[in-house]
Design an enzyme around this catalytic site. Structure first.
Site, PDB file in Angstrom:
ATOM      1  NE  ARG A 232      -3.614  11.920  19.362  1.00  0.00           N
ATOM      2  CZ  ARG A 232      -3.132  11.418  20.509  1.00  0.00           C
ATOM      3  NH1 ARG A 232      -2.966  10.132  20.648  1.00  0.00           N
ATOM      4  NH2 ARG A 232      -2.808  12.216  21.497  1.00  0.00           N
TER       5      ARG A 232
ATOM      6  CE1 TYR B 146      -3.549   6.583  -5.888  1.00  0.00           C
ATOM      7  CE2 TYR B 146      -2.166   6.688  -3.935  1.00  0.00           C
ATOM      8  CZ  TYR B 146      -3.053   7.288  -4.813  1.00  0.00           C
ATOM      9  OH  TYR B 146      -3.443   8.569  -4.604  1.00  0.00           O
TER      10      TYR B 146
ATOM     11  CG  ASP C 180      -5.821  -0.326  -2.267  1.00  0.00           C
ATOM     12  OD1 ASP C 180      -7.038  -0.207  -2.528  1.00  0.00           O
ATOM     13  OD2 ASP C 180      -5.030   0.634  -2.294  1.00  0.00           O
TER      14      ASP C 180
ATOM     15  CE  LYS D 245      -9.056   8.007  -4.613  1.00  0.00           C
ATOM     16  NZ  LYS D 245      -8.006   6.999  -4.669  1.00  0.00           N
TER      17      LYS D 245
HETATM   18  C1  PLP Z   1      -6.712   6.905  -4.054  1.00  0.00           C
HETATM   19  C2  PLP Z   1      -6.077   5.603  -3.765  1.00  0.00           C
HETATM   20  C3  PLP Z   1      -5.252   5.431  -2.652  1.00  0.00           C
HETATM   21  C4  PLP Z   1      -4.900   6.579  -1.721  1.00  0.00           C
HETATM   22  O1  PLP Z   1      -6.023   7.030  -1.045  1.00  0.00           O
HETATM   23  P1  PLP Z   1      -6.140   8.548  -0.473  1.00  0.00           P
HETATM   24  O2  PLP Z   1      -7.504   8.558   0.135  1.00  0.00           O
HETATM   25  O3  PLP Z   1      -6.008   9.461  -1.634  1.00  0.00           O
HETATM   26  O4  PLP Z   1      -5.042   8.715   0.516  1.00  0.00           O
HETATM   27  C5  PLP Z   1      -4.733   4.172  -2.415  1.00  0.00           C
HETATM   28  N1  PLP Z   1      -4.999   3.141  -3.217  1.00  0.00           N
HETATM   29  C6  PLP Z   1      -5.774   3.262  -4.310  1.00  0.00           C
HETATM   30  C7  PLP Z   1      -6.035   2.075  -5.175  1.00  0.00           C
HETATM   31  C8  PLP Z   1      -6.343   4.500  -4.609  1.00  0.00           C
HETATM   32  O5  PLP Z   1      -7.099   4.621  -5.700  1.00  0.00           O
END
Ligand code: PLP
Length: 419
Positions: free
Chosen positions: A81, A134, A206, A231
């Protein structure tokens, strides 16, 4: 500037012999950034699938503990961890890609976001987030954090006066996405950072939808960047992961909380992410090209009402995007001429994009946000959130643009009575 070594280090060489600093482009960094010597000289990073690590004897253990106290441990680990060599390799590469001193890998994008916010926001503090965010991030900020006595203001994206006006004495953090989902609004990061600096507020961006190939927020004065590595970074729709990157002093307390709260990535996923990252440069070039070509096609189609893509001159933030971004990505949002059901019929008529949420993989995906993400809300509630019934979100993959356009063209013919 980064340290890049593609040559294996001979066992007889001193580990402190460092290669010269070289200037490198993002594609080179996505293949080689942060490369570590490994005992096998294997070209791919070893997958260390271990829950714990051993010590030769008590002296070895005490040496490790002393080094840890001084913060100088580089290549020893104690427990799964707290760290792992495969995960460390991804973190170093991601830090290089973002131009950051340090990066941390998490089990998902939401784990990165929630651990970061929980670390930076004490009880009684306040944060500002921009709308068109999001959904889970927004809910975490407005509902979950509220339970901990942390207040949240949501301001319209692009309204910098409202942003500055919402800052209070107890404001600690501004959180925004860029580009946003689904309307792909682009934040002027220099302006946002300037407001934040004047009020001594930390900025977290983000930028999942851009990827570090298209936008590096730290270069524009932002403190921390987060991604859903699920992504574009991983790129194959086959794993979940998250990352936060920034200055080492900001990352250190988040690291402590990650060690405690435990939303750590898995070594095997980390290896898959490393593999995905190697093609990030070529993948993003194709996503960018497909995005631009499809957006331009849709904009001139008579059955399409409106298109949102930062690479189009008609997009409200086109000027900012041109200045700030190297490319505009593979996400295109648009409204068609028709109601909720007409829009669903168009989506169902598509043959290449598959109906799924998410984006960033090789496969093109399509979703009707009113159905996919906001199904349980009434039409009025969706309107309030800006989610139109006839809105379609296309997450373009790396297929041939001509094929994608031909498929969109045939599917749009189901709306021909509106043309
Ligand atoms: C998919 C996404 C998230 C969340 O990410 P996960 O890997 O699904 O937990 C957060 N912000 C944006 C802009 C996203 O597209």
């Amino acid at each position: 500037m980064t340290t890049l070594n593609t040559r294996p280090i001979a066992l007889t060489e001193q580990p402190e012999v460092r290669p010269p600093q070289v200037r490198t482009g993002p594609s080179t960094l996505s293949v080689h950034g942060g490369r570590q010597p490994n005992p096998y000289h294997s070209i791919s990073e070893p997958i260390v699938q271990a829950a714990t690590y051993t010590f030769v004897d008590t002296e070895d253990l005490c040496y490790f503990k002393d080094q840890s106290l001084w913060g100088v441990v580089e290549d020893r680990y104690e427990y799964g961890r707290y760290g792992n060599p495969t995960i460390r390799s991804v973190e170093k590469r991601l830090a290089c890609l973002e131009g950051a001193e340090a990066a941390l890998l998490f089990s998902s994008g939401m784990a990165a976001i929630t651990t970061t916010l929980l670390t930076l926001l004490p009880s009684g503090s306040h944060l500002v987030i921009t709308d068109d965010a999001y959904r889970q991030t927004r809910q975490f900020c407005t509902h979950f954090l509220k339970r901990l006595g942390i207040a949240c203001s949501v301001v319209p994206i692009g309204d910098y006066q409202a942003l500055e006006a919402s800052i209070r004495a107890e404001t600690r953090l501004i959180f925004s996405e860029t580009p946003t989902n689904p309307y792909l609004r682009v934040v002027d990061l220099e302006r946002l950072a300037d407001i934040a600096h004047r009020h001594r507020v930390t900025t977290v961006i983000d930028t999942t939808i851009a990827s570090p190939l298209n936008l590096r927020p730290l270069e524009w004065g932002i403190d921390l960047v987060v991604h859903s590595a699920t992504k574009y970074l991983a790129g194959h729709n086959d794993l979940l992961a998250g990352v936060v990157a920034g200055r080492a002093e900001l990352i250190a307390p988040i690291h402590e909380n990650l060690d405690m709260m435990g939303a750590i990535a898995d070594p095997l996923n980390a290896a898959w992410l490393l593999r995905g990252l190697k093609t990030l440069g070529v993948r993003m070039e194709r996503h960018n090209r497909n995005g631009q070509a499809v957006a331009e096609f849709l904009e001139q189609h008579p059955a399409v009402e409106c298109v949102w893509y930062p690479g189009l001159a008609s997009h409200p933030d086109h000027e900012i995007a041109l200045r700030q971004m190297r490319g505009f990505g593979g996400m295109v949002s648009f409204t068609v001429k028709g109601d909720l059901d007409d829009t669903s019929r168009f989506v169902d008529a598509l043959t290449i994009p598959q109906i799924a949420t998410s984006f960033g993989g090789a496969e093109s995906l399509v979703s009707q946000p009113a159905v996919m993400s906001y199904y349980e809300l009434s039409s009025e509630e969706r309107q309030e959130l800006g989610i139109r019934d006839n809105l379609v979100r296309l997450a373009l993959g790396i297929e041939d643009a001509d094929d994608l356009i031909a498929d969109l063209n045939q599917a749009l013919s189901v709306l021909r009575h509106y043309q």
